[in-house]
Design a protein around this motif. Structure first.
Motif, short mmCIF file in Angstrom:
data_model
loop_
_atom_site.label_atom_id
_atom_site.label_comp_id
_atom_site.label_asym_id
_atom_site.label_seq_id
_atom_site.Cartn_x
_atom_site.Cartn_y
_atom_site.Cartn_z
N HIS A 1 -40.95 28.33 39.30
CA HIS A 1 -40.16 28.34 38.07
C HIS A 1 -41.06 28.38 36.85
O HIS A 1 -42.16 27.84 36.86
CB HIS A 1 -39.29 27.08 38.00
N SER A 2 -40.57 28.99 35.78
CA SER A 2 -41.34 29.05 34.55
C SER A 2 -41.08 27.84 33.66
O SER A 2 -41.79 27.61 32.69
CB SER A 2 -41.03 30.33 33.78
N SER A 3 -40.05 27.06 33.98
CA SER A 3 -39.76 25.86 33.18
C SER A 3 -39.23 24.75 34.08
O SER A 3 -38.60 25.00 35.11
CB SER A 3 -38.73 26.17 32.09
N VAL A 4 -39.48 23.51 33.65
CA VAL A 4 -39.00 22.36 34.42
C VAL A 4 -37.49 22.21 34.27
O VAL A 4 -36.85 21.58 35.12
CB VAL A 4 -39.72 21.05 34.03
N SER A 5 -36.90 22.80 33.23
CA SER A 5 -35.44 22.70 33.10
C SER A 5 -34.74 23.42 34.25
O SER A 5 -33.71 22.95 34.75
CB SER A 5 -34.97 23.24 31.75
N MET A 6 -35.32 24.51 34.72
CA MET A 6 -34.77 25.21 35.89
C MET A 6 -34.92 24.33 37.13
O MET A 6 -33.99 24.18 37.92
CB MET A 6 -35.45 26.56 36.09
N THR A 7 -36.09 23.74 37.28
CA THR A 7 -36.35 22.89 38.45
C THR A 7 -35.41 21.70 38.47
O THR A 7 -34.90 21.33 39.53
CB THR A 7 -37.82 22.41 38.44
N SER A 8 -35.16 21.11 37.31
CA SER A 8 -34.30 19.93 37.26
C SER A 8 -32.89 20.22 37.75
O SER A 8 -32.20 19.32 38.22
CB SER A 8 -34.27 19.35 35.84
N GLN A 9 -32.48 21.48 37.70
CA GLN A 9 -31.16 21.84 38.21
C GLN A 9 -31.09 21.75 39.74
O GLN A 9 -30.02 21.65 40.31
CB GLN A 9 -30.79 23.25 37.76
N TYR A 10 -32.25 21.78 40.38
CA TYR A 10 -32.30 21.71 41.84
C TYR A 10 -32.45 20.28 42.37
O TYR A 10 -32.27 20.05 43.55
CB TYR A 10 -33.47 22.56 42.37
N VAL A 11 -32.81 19.36 41.50
CA VAL A 11 -33.04 17.98 41.93
C VAL A 11 -31.72 17.22 41.92
O VAL A 11 -31.04 17.16 40.90
CB VAL A 11 -34.07 17.27 41.02
N GLU A 12 -31.38 16.67 43.07
CA GLU A 12 -30.13 15.92 43.18
C GLU A 12 -30.41 14.43 43.01
O GLU A 12 -31.41 13.92 43.49
CB GLU A 12 -29.50 16.17 44.55
N ASN A 13 -29.52 13.76 42.29
CA ASN A 13 -29.65 12.32 42.13
C ASN A 13 -29.05 11.61 43.33
O ASN A 13 -27.86 11.72 43.59
CB ASN A 13 -28.98 11.85 40.84
N ASN A 14 -29.88 10.90 44.04
CA ASN A 14 -29.47 10.14 45.20
C ASN A 14 -29.07 8.74 44.72
O ASN A 14 -29.89 8.02 44.15
CB ASN A 14 -30.67 10.07 46.17
N PRO A 15 -27.81 8.33 44.92
CA PRO A 15 -27.36 7.03 44.42
C PRO A 15 -28.22 5.86 44.94
O PRO A 15 -28.50 4.92 44.20
CB PRO A 15 -25.92 6.92 44.94
N THR A 16 -28.66 5.93 46.18
CA THR A 16 -29.50 4.87 46.73
C THR A 16 -30.83 4.82 45.99
O THR A 16 -31.33 3.75 45.65
CB THR A 16 -29.75 5.10 48.24
N ARG A 17 -31.40 5.98 45.71
CA ARG A 17 -32.66 6.06 44.98
C ARG A 17 -32.49 5.53 43.56
O ARG A 17 -33.33 4.79 43.06
CB ARG A 17 -33.15 7.50 44.94
N LEU A 18 -31.39 5.88 42.89
CA LEU A 18 -31.15 5.40 41.53
C LEU A 18 -31.00 3.88 41.50
O LEU A 18 -31.52 3.21 40.60
CB LEU A 18 -29.91 6.07 40.95
N LYS A 19 -30.32 3.32 42.49
CA LYS A 19 -30.17 1.88 42.57
C LYS A 19 -31.54 1.21 42.77
O LYS A 19 -31.84 0.20 42.14
CB LYS A 19 -29.23 1.51 43.73
N GLN A 20 -32.38 1.80 43.60
CA GLN A 20 -33.71 1.25 43.85
C GLN A 20 -34.56 1.30 42.58
O GLN A 20 -35.31 0.37 42.28
CB GLN A 20 -34.41 2.01 44.98
N ILE A 21 -34.45 2.37 41.82
CA ILE A 21 -35.20 2.48 40.57
C ILE A 21 -34.79 1.37 39.61
O ILE A 21 -35.64 0.70 39.00
CB ILE A 21 -34.98 3.87 39.92
N CYS A 22 -33.49 1.12 39.49
CA CYS A 22 -33.00 0.04 38.63
C CYS A 22 -33.48 -1.33 39.11
O CYS A 22 -33.89 -2.17 38.31
CB CYS A 22 -31.48 0.06 38.54
N THR A 23 -33.46 -1.52 40.42
CA THR A 23 -33.93 -2.78 40.99
C THR A 23 -35.40 -2.98 40.70
O THR A 23 -35.84 -4.09 40.33
CB THR A 23 -33.69 -2.81 42.51
N ASP A 24 -36.20 -1.94 40.83
CA ASP A 24 -37.63 -2.02 40.58
C ASP A 24 -37.93 -2.31 39.10
O ASP A 24 -38.94 -2.93 38.79
CB ASP A 24 -38.33 -0.73 41.00
N LEU A 25 -37.09 -1.83 38.21
CA LEU A 25 -37.31 -2.06 36.77
C LEU A 25 -37.05 -3.50 36.36
O LEU A 25 -37.69 -4.01 35.43
CB LEU A 25 -36.41 -1.13 35.93
#
Length: 85
Positions: A60-84
């Motif tokens: 990709h020529s930009s990270v904005s295109m790449t970000s469209q391919y990254v899926e937010n995993n609810p378990t991962r998001l919860k772990q990030i909040c817990t770690d913070l």
């Protein structure tokens, strides 16, 4: 301590190796389908690879295109909040 001097030959060898590695990663990991690309991008991000590197690997020529391919995993998001907190 002796420092390693980088010569143009070393630089060329590094670029050639990097290009070969990139081609191997893309051939081995990226499936032609968008679901395969989403899995690839999401897996790398979850393993801690920076989005700039993922963007480069995906061609990709930009990270904005790449970000469209990254899926937010609810378990991962919860772990990030817990770690913070």
């Amino acid at each position: 301590m002796k420092t390693t001097e980088y010569t143009p030959a070393v630089s060329r060898a590094h670029r050639r190796h990097s290009a070969e590695f990139k081609a191997e990663v893309i051939a081995a990991c990226l499936q032609p389908s968008h679901s395969g690309r989403r899995i690839f991008a999401t897996t790398l991000i979850e393993k801690g690879v920076g989005i700039n590197a993922v963007s480069t690997l995906m061609g990709h020529s930009s990270v904005s295109m790449t970000s469209q391919y990254v899926e937010n995993n609810p378990t991962r998001l919860k772990q990030i909040c817990t770690d913070l907190f």
